[in-house]
Design an enzyme around this catalytic site. Structure first.
Site, PDB file in Angstrom:
ATOM      1  N   LYS A 151     103.568  51.858  -7.811  1.00 41.72           N
ATOM      2  CA  LYS A 151     104.021  51.928  -5.883  1.00 41.72           C
ATOM      3  C   LYS A 151     104.514  51.110  -5.815  1.00 41.72           C
ATOM      4  O   LYS A 151     104.825  52.179  -4.541  1.00 41.72           O
ATOM      5  CB  LYS A 151     102.466  50.623  -5.750  1.00 41.72           C
ATOM      6  CG  LYS A 151     101.360  51.113  -7.031  1.00 41.72           C
ATOM      7  CD  LYS A 151     100.358  51.864  -6.291  1.00 41.72           C
ATOM      8  CE  LYS A 151      99.224  51.409  -6.076  1.00 41.72           C
ATOM      9  NZ  LYS A 151      98.060  52.944  -5.302  1.00 41.72           N
TER      10      LYS A 151
ATOM     11  N   SER B 126      94.987  43.502  -3.337  1.00 41.28           N
ATOM     12  CA  SER B 126      94.671  42.827  -4.553  1.00 41.28           C
ATOM     13  C   SER B 126      95.617  43.222  -5.628  1.00 41.28           C
ATOM     14  O   SER B 126      95.923  42.423  -6.700  1.00 41.28           O
ATOM     15  CB  SER B 126      93.494  42.530  -5.325  1.00 41.28           C
ATOM     16  OG  SER B 126      93.283  43.396  -5.506  1.00 41.28           O
TER      17      SER B 126
END
Lengths: 326, 326
Positions: B54, B79
């Site tokens: 990511k 989250s």
């Protein structure tokens, strides 16, 4: 200085085993660099075949045998990583490895030796029983004994790590001022010291030992080889004392031996898991702990290689050791 | 075909983020090759900064902003791994990342976001609350919203994985016939598909999904995008449905999407721990499980890359998941 192994032996070993071993990667971690206060280059022998650097030495020893010597197989006594390493090396050569193991060995370790095709001969869990049984197996099979560290071909095999490490770090346009090596019987650090000093005479070679089994640190300090302390440590691969061939190397061309506590070893295990996403066994964590602890404020070298010597630890054990570090 | 991202965008992303990301290694494992019945090349994004791929997309998105756009910071709700990735990318740019997280987020994840300098704004654990809170934060800060996957710059950043992987495998004198990619929102597989197809038009791009959240497999089969199933899986990073930008890519240039069971995911986690000595999170294990399960007997490709997309899992969770796989 003349040791049982010289640089040419290590270069020959590298050629001999090149197609059989993994050229393991060298990894970095900014977080650990910060904690160690210097640039660290981690040599990942936990990715080596059979899960530890021991495969290099075992492979070199087995592949060095003449056909006559090899015919009757190889013999050792070990409950650790050398057993698996010798089993796989023998399998590659197409011969049998007879491994004497104590009856209380971990089931996973026995399964690993058998998985690589080794033949296990069980004995009572005492040193006398191990040696007696090994002698019986040698007499019966007429095989060749390959000890875990005090053997020229084993030491030469371990030295190939330094050839790779220096080349890999250079190819990244970095330099290495020191190599930090977990120290048990001394086979690993001896091979590395001989190879690295030949290539870069001013490099620092630093041994790292659990403080409970600090026979090598004491040997260096006293200038005389000390026996094993007999104490326990979670770094079970490092309990052995120096050998006839490894002690002169440690005495003469290893710069220093530092010690770390059991809790420092556990913290290093946890950090390597969390930050590097690597599975290492406690013996590997000893070198990491040394870099962050006793070596942190040393000003006489900048960058350092750290040998992650093996990764054979089951998840339950790792989990409980790391829990104990919080 | 025209997608929101093209090959030139991915090449630009690679240049933009080159000095900020890790060029992660590609590892092999003979044991897993045997189980998958083909040569596998594992791209270790579990070693990427912040512990997952990511960071590539977040970094590309943040570094693409003009100074005017960047000034007021970046905002997201997540989250998971995107939150940490955006926090670090923003820190590198010297701006603030505002991350909306539900009050029931794992404490370790919140600590990680804060550790990278992110500002957390807590909200009730519902989708509505997350979106409302994010809108309030955007209004208040006038920052730029960076979603976790359905964003051209995020997709382009993830595509850089394929540039590296193909180059790394070629430099080892191997070829890749396919790439197996864990599939959630589709940002990772979209970037990889666009980049890999440009370099090697006949390469197979295969998505891997948990069977409990098989919306992408179903979307492919029906030719129409399906909503999230809402079911649970241990591969919590893969629960999201395809986005407006990622669905066309999955529909048009992803060859197939296969699914694996929860128990196959757990077995793959265990194997990668034991045999590769790597820490991976369950989402990463989905690709490995696909290689050993549904893809094992596929004859239309030989070698395959497998993306190990992340390694963020605490040791207790890994230990209990792996125990459950025995």
């Amino acid at each position: 200085m003349s040791f049982a192994v010289n640089f040419a032996d290590i270069q020959s070993a590298a050629k001999r085993i090149a197609d059989r071993i993994h050229r393991t990667p060298v990894l970095r971690c900014a977080h650990l660099d910060a904690l160690a206060n210097r640039q660290l280059h981690f040599k990942c022998e936990n990715f080596q075949r059979t899960g530890s650097f021991k495969f290099r030495g075992a492979c070199n020893a087995v592949m060095s045998l003449t056909n006559d010597e090899a015919r009757n197989g190889v013999v050792t006594h070990s409950s650790g990583n050398h057993a698996q390493a010798l089993a796989l090396a023998a399998k590659m050569r197409g011969i049998t490895a007879y491994v004497v193991m104590p009856t209380d060995s971990a089931r996973t370790k026995c399964a690993a030796v058998e998985g690589y095709g080794g033949q296990i001969i069980y004995c009572e869990p005492t040193l006398v029983a191990r040696e007696t049984t090994a002698r019986e197996v040698l007499d019966r099979t007429r095989g060749t004994f390959i000890p875990p560290y005090d053997h020229p071909m084993v030491i030469a095999g371990q030295g190939t790590i330094a050839l790779e490490l220096l080349e890999q770090v250079q190819s990244q346009f970095h330099t290495l001022d020191a190599i930090i090596v977990p120290l048990g019987g001394g086979g690993l650090i001896s091979g590395i010291a001989i190879a690295a000093r030949a290539l870069q005479p001013d490099i620092r070679i630093i041994g790292a030992e659990p403080e409970t089994v600090c026979d090598a640190a004491k040997s260096k300090r006293l200038g005389a080889r000390q026996p094993a302390t007999g104490a326990v440590t979670i770094a079970d691969g490092l309990r052995t004392a120096l050998g006839d061939l490894t002690w002169p190397v440690v005495r003469d061309i290893v710069d220093s031996v530092v010690t770390v506590s059991e809790s420092e070893i556990k913290s290093a295990l946890r950090l390597v898991y969390e930050r590097m996403k690597l599975v290492i066994e406690p013996s590997s964590a000893v070198g990491v702990a040394a870099a962050m602890g006793p070596l942190r404020d040393r000003k006489d070298f900048q960058s350092a290689g750290v040998i992650l010597c093996g990764g054979n630890i089951d998840l339950d054990s790792l989990s409980s050791l790391v829990k104990a570090s919080r």
